[in-house]
Design an enzyme around this catalytic site. Structure first.
Site, PDB file in Angstrom:
ATOM      1  N   LYS A  29      -2.101  -6.884   4.523  1.00  0.00           N
ATOM      2  CA  LYS A  29      -3.243  -6.187   3.926  1.00  0.00           C
ATOM      3  C   LYS A  29      -4.460  -7.123   3.869  1.00  0.00           C
ATOM      4  O   LYS A  29      -4.331  -8.333   4.121  1.00  0.00           O
ATOM      5  CB  LYS A  29      -2.839  -5.716   2.526  1.00  0.00           C
ATOM      6  CG  LYS A  29      -1.716  -4.661   2.540  1.00  0.00           C
ATOM      7  CD  LYS A  29      -1.310  -4.325   1.116  1.00  0.00           C
ATOM      8  CE  LYS A  29      -0.353  -3.163   1.064  1.00  0.00           C
ATOM      9  NZ  LYS A  29      -0.024  -2.797  -0.343  1.00  0.00           N
ATOM     10  N   TYR A  69      -1.246   6.915   3.147  1.00  0.00           N
ATOM     11  CA  TYR A  69      -0.837   6.993   1.744  1.00  0.00           C
ATOM     12  C   TYR A  69      -0.931   8.435   1.222  1.00  0.00           C
ATOM     13  O   TYR A  69      -1.326   8.648   0.074  1.00  0.00           O
ATOM     14  CB  TYR A  69      -1.707   6.056   0.897  1.00  0.00           C
ATOM     15  CG  TYR A  69      -1.325   4.583   0.989  1.00  0.00           C
ATOM     16  CD1 TYR A  69       0.006   4.172   0.879  1.00  0.00           C
ATOM     17  CD2 TYR A  69      -2.291   3.601   1.157  1.00  0.00           C
ATOM     18  CE1 TYR A  69       0.358   2.823   0.950  1.00  0.00           C
ATOM     19  CE2 TYR A  69      -1.943   2.241   1.220  1.00  0.00           C
ATOM     20  CZ  TYR A  69      -0.624   1.872   1.115  1.00  0.00           C
ATOM     21  OH  TYR A  69      -0.274   0.534   1.170  1.00  0.00           O
ATOM     22  N   PHE A  77      -4.662   5.236  -9.378  1.00  0.00           N
ATOM     23  CA  PHE A  77      -5.120   4.000  -8.727  1.00  0.00           C
ATOM     24  C   PHE A  77      -5.566   4.226  -7.277  1.00  0.00           C
ATOM     25  O   PHE A  77      -5.984   3.284  -6.605  1.00  0.00           O
ATOM     26  CB  PHE A  77      -4.023   2.921  -8.787  1.00  0.00           C
ATOM     27  CG  PHE A  77      -2.707   3.300  -8.128  1.00  0.00           C
ATOM     28  CD1 PHE A  77      -2.541   3.194  -6.755  1.00  0.00           C
ATOM     29  CD2 PHE A  77      -1.651   3.767  -8.897  1.00  0.00           C
ATOM     30  CE1 PHE A  77      -1.339   3.537  -6.144  1.00  0.00           C
ATOM     31  CE2 PHE A  77      -0.438   4.116  -8.290  1.00  0.00           C
ATOM     32  CZ  PHE A  77      -0.285   4.007  -6.908  1.00  0.00           C
ATOM     33  N   ARG A 105      12.030  -4.324   3.599  1.00  0.00           N
ATOM     34  CA  ARG A 105      11.700  -4.046   2.192  1.00  0.00           C
ATOM     35  C   ARG A 105      12.226  -5.162   1.290  1.00  0.00           C
ATOM     36  O   ARG A 105      11.565  -5.582   0.349  1.00  0.00           O
ATOM     37  CB  ARG A 105      12.286  -2.696   1.752  1.00  0.00           C
ATOM     38  CG  ARG A 105      11.648  -1.497   2.414  1.00  0.00           C
ATOM     39  CD  ARG A 105      10.245  -1.246   1.959  1.00  0.00           C
ATOM     40  NE  ARG A 105      10.171  -0.758   0.587  1.00  0.00           N
ATOM     41  CZ  ARG A 105       9.046  -0.338   0.013  1.00  0.00           C
ATOM     42  NH1 ARG A 105       7.889  -0.352   0.678  1.00  0.00           N
ATOM     43  NH2 ARG A 105       9.049   0.077  -1.228  1.00  0.00           N
ATOM     44  N   THR A 111       7.202  -3.768  -5.308  1.00  0.00           N
ATOM     45  CA  THR A 111       5.777  -3.382  -5.210  1.00  0.00           C
ATOM     46  C   THR A 111       4.918  -4.206  -6.175  1.00  0.00           C
ATOM     47  O   THR A 111       3.835  -4.672  -5.816  1.00  0.00           O
ATOM     48  CB  THR A 111       5.613  -1.878  -5.542  1.00  0.00           C
ATOM     49  OG1 THR A 111       6.439  -1.126  -4.658  1.00  0.00           O
ATOM     50  CG2 THR A 111       4.169  -1.435  -5.408  1.00  0.00           C
ATOM     51  N   ARG A 122       6.020 -10.977  -1.412  1.00  0.00           N
ATOM     52  CA  ARG A 122       5.187 -10.717  -2.598  1.00  0.00           C
ATOM     53  C   ARG A 122       5.529 -11.690  -3.726  1.00  0.00           C
ATOM     54  O   ARG A 122       4.636 -12.129  -4.459  1.00  0.00           O
ATOM     55  CB  ARG A 122       5.367  -9.266  -3.041  1.00  0.00           C
ATOM     56  CG  ARG A 122       4.686  -8.277  -2.099  1.00  0.00           C
ATOM     57  CD  ARG A 122       5.097  -6.855  -2.390  1.00  0.00           C
ATOM     58  NE  ARG A 122       4.333  -5.887  -1.612  1.00  0.00           N
ATOM     59  CZ  ARG A 122       4.684  -4.607  -1.485  1.00  0.00           C
ATOM     60  NH1 ARG A 122       5.787  -4.149  -2.069  1.00  0.00           N
ATOM     61  NH2 ARG A 122       3.950  -3.782  -0.766  1.00  0.00           N
ATOM     62  N   ASN A 132      -1.169  -7.061  -3.252  1.00  0.00           N
ATOM     63  CA  ASN A 132       0.214  -7.506  -3.012  1.00  0.00           C
ATOM     64  C   ASN A 132       0.525  -7.863  -1.551  1.00  0.00           C
ATOM     65  O   ASN A 132       1.665  -7.808  -1.109  1.00  0.00           O
ATOM     66  CB  ASN A 132       1.213  -6.511  -3.606  1.00  0.00           C
ATOM     67  CG  ASN A 132       1.100  -5.127  -3.003  1.00  0.00           C
ATOM     68  OD1 ASN A 132       0.263  -4.901  -2.130  1.00  0.00           O
ATOM     69  ND2 ASN A 132       1.937  -4.217  -3.448  1.00  0.00           N
ATOM     70  N   HIS A 135       2.475  -4.621   3.467  1.00  0.00           N
ATOM     71  CA  HIS A 135       3.078  -3.285   3.431  1.00  0.00           C
ATOM     72  C   HIS A 135       4.283  -3.291   4.360  1.00  0.00           C
ATOM     73  O   HIS A 135       4.249  -3.925   5.415  1.00  0.00           O
ATOM     74  CB  HIS A 135       2.072  -2.236   3.932  1.00  0.00           C
ATOM     75  CG  HIS A 135       2.731  -0.920   4.233  1.00  0.00           C
ATOM     76  ND1 HIS A 135       3.042  -0.009   3.255  1.00  0.00           N
ATOM     77  CD2 HIS A 135       3.202  -0.399   5.398  1.00  0.00           C
ATOM     78  CE1 HIS A 135       3.660   1.026   3.802  1.00  0.00           C
ATOM     79  NE2 HIS A 135       3.768   0.813   5.112  1.00  0.00           N
ATOM     80  N   GLU A 146       4.792   6.480  10.147  1.00  0.00           N
ATOM     81  CA  GLU A 146       3.728   5.470  10.101  1.00  0.00           C
ATOM     82  C   GLU A 146       3.484   4.829  11.475  1.00  0.00           C
ATOM     83  O   GLU A 146       2.343   4.570  11.848  1.00  0.00           O
ATOM     84  CB  GLU A 146       4.079   4.397   9.064  1.00  0.00           C
ATOM     85  CG  GLU A 146       4.030   4.926   7.638  1.00  0.00           C
ATOM     86  CD  GLU A 146       4.507   3.914   6.599  1.00  0.00           C
ATOM     87  OE1 GLU A 146       4.755   2.749   6.954  1.00  0.00           O
ATOM     88  OE2 GLU A 146       4.639   4.307   5.433  1.00  0.00           O
TER      89      GLU A 146
HETATM   90  P1  ADP Z   1       4.990  -0.096  -1.667  1.00  0.00           P
HETATM   91  O1  ADP Z   1       3.755  -0.686  -1.044  1.00  0.00           O
HETATM   92  O2  ADP Z   1       5.863  -1.167  -2.269  1.00  0.00           O
HETATM   93  O3  ADP Z   1       5.734   0.826  -0.740  1.00  0.00           O
HETATM   94  P2  ADP Z   1       3.855   2.243  -3.067  1.00  0.00           P
HETATM   95  O4  ADP Z   1       4.009   3.050  -1.830  1.00  0.00           O
HETATM   96  O5  ADP Z   1       4.351   2.820  -4.361  1.00  0.00           O
HETATM   97  O6  ADP Z   1       4.527   0.789  -2.930  1.00  0.00           O
HETATM   98  O7  ADP Z   1       2.317   1.903  -3.301  1.00  0.00           O
HETATM   99  C1  ADP Z   1       1.489   1.589  -2.209  1.00  0.00           C
HETATM  100  C2  ADP Z   1       0.526   0.510  -2.619  1.00  0.00           C
HETATM  101  O8  ADP Z   1      -0.338   1.017  -3.633  1.00  0.00           O
HETATM  102  C3  ADP Z   1       1.161  -0.713  -3.263  1.00  0.00           C
HETATM  103  O9  ADP Z   1       1.683  -1.632  -2.310  1.00  0.00           O
HETATM  104  C4  ADP Z   1       0.006  -1.298  -4.019  1.00  0.00           C
HETATM  105  O10 ADP Z   1      -0.911  -1.982  -3.149  1.00  0.00           O
HETATM  106  C5  ADP Z   1      -0.691  -0.030  -4.532  1.00  0.00           C
HETATM  107  N1  ADP Z   1      -0.214   0.315  -5.879  1.00  0.00           N
HETATM  108  C6  ADP Z   1       0.970   0.868  -6.204  1.00  0.00           C
HETATM  109  N2  ADP Z   1       1.075   1.049  -7.541  1.00  0.00           N
HETATM  110  C7  ADP Z   1      -0.098   0.593  -8.067  1.00  0.00           C
HETATM  111  C8  ADP Z   1      -0.622   0.488  -9.406  1.00  0.00           C
HETATM  112  N3  ADP Z   1       0.064   0.893 -10.453  1.00  0.00           N
HETATM  113  N4  ADP Z   1      -1.855  -0.042  -9.548  1.00  0.00           N
HETATM  114  C9  ADP Z   1      -2.574  -0.465  -8.492  1.00  0.00           C
HETATM  115  N5  ADP Z   1      -2.140  -0.394  -7.204  1.00  0.00           N
HETATM  116  C10 ADP Z   1      -0.919   0.119  -6.996  1.00  0.00           C
END
Ligand code: ADP
Length: 169
Positions: A29, A69, A77, A105, A111, A122, A132, A135, A146
């Site tokens: 990212k 997304y 958020f 993963r 996350t 992470r 973080n 992805h 994706e």
């Molecule tokens: P992952 O990336 O671990 O698959 P998600 O698909 O739930 O997790 O979320 C996508 C991305 O959205 C996260 O990697 C993070 O950058 C952001 N994100 C998720 N939850 C939050 C939150 N509570 N506040 C801010 N950003 C968030």
């Protein structure tokens, strides 16, 4: 071993392992690119034994991000996530190998970096959920969706690793 019969191992040409052709999407990212972490992310996937089959750097559009997304569009958020993900270029990759979706993963970690184990990407490189670093697709179906969204089929290369080629032929 009977005379006159050659016994041949039937296995996939590249590695011989079931599921070895599984693919997933991994992205560094914008914060990871800014912090010069691209090399370290790639190194971890290479070192683990996965094969890089696609790679590009791009400035993400809001349209692409909203497809990527799509399940998060209603989250509070989401506007911040769009701002973060469009704040600079990302490096997006397709990695191939046995159980690569699940293993990626695990390698990426939770996350929320607060809960990510040390030793995960992470867990080693980030402190906040909204920065973080990486992805990785969260399921086989997600990975297929994706990969199609980010790459054209012609930009994914099917190549044999010299160290994993079949030795039976
Ligand atoms: P992952 O990336 O671990 O698959 P998600 O698909 O739930 O997790 O979320 C996508 C991305 O959205 C996260 O990697 C993070 O950058 C952001 N994100 C998720 N939850 C939050 C939150 N509570 N506040 C801010 N950003 C968030």
């Amino acid at each position: 071993f009977r005379c006159g019969h050659r016994f041949v191992w039937h296995r996939s040409k590249s590695t011989g392992l079931p599921g070895a052709k599984e693919r997933t999407l991994v992205a560094v990212k914008p914060d990871g690119v800014q912090r010069r972490l691209v090399g370290q992310v790639i190194q971890r996937f290479e070192q683990r034994g996965f094969k890089l089959v696609g790679l590009k750097m791009l400035q993400v559009s809001e349209d692409l991000l909203s497809e990527h997304y799509c399940q998060l569009r209603q989250k509070p958020f989401y506007p911040n996530l769009v701002h973060y993900m469009t704040s600079g270029p990302v490096v997006v990759m397709v990695w191939e190998g046995h159980n690569v979706v699940q293993t990626s993963r695990t390698m990426v970690g939770h996350t929320n970096p607060t809960e990510a184990q040390a030793g995960t990407i992470r867990g080693d490189f980030s402190v906040h959920v909204s920065r973080n670093v990486v992805h990785a697709s969260d399921s086989l179906e997600g990975a297929q969706r994706e990969i199609q969204l980010w790459f054209q089929a012609k930009d994914l290369l099917d190549w044999d690793c010299c160290d994993q080629a079949s030795t039976s032929e």
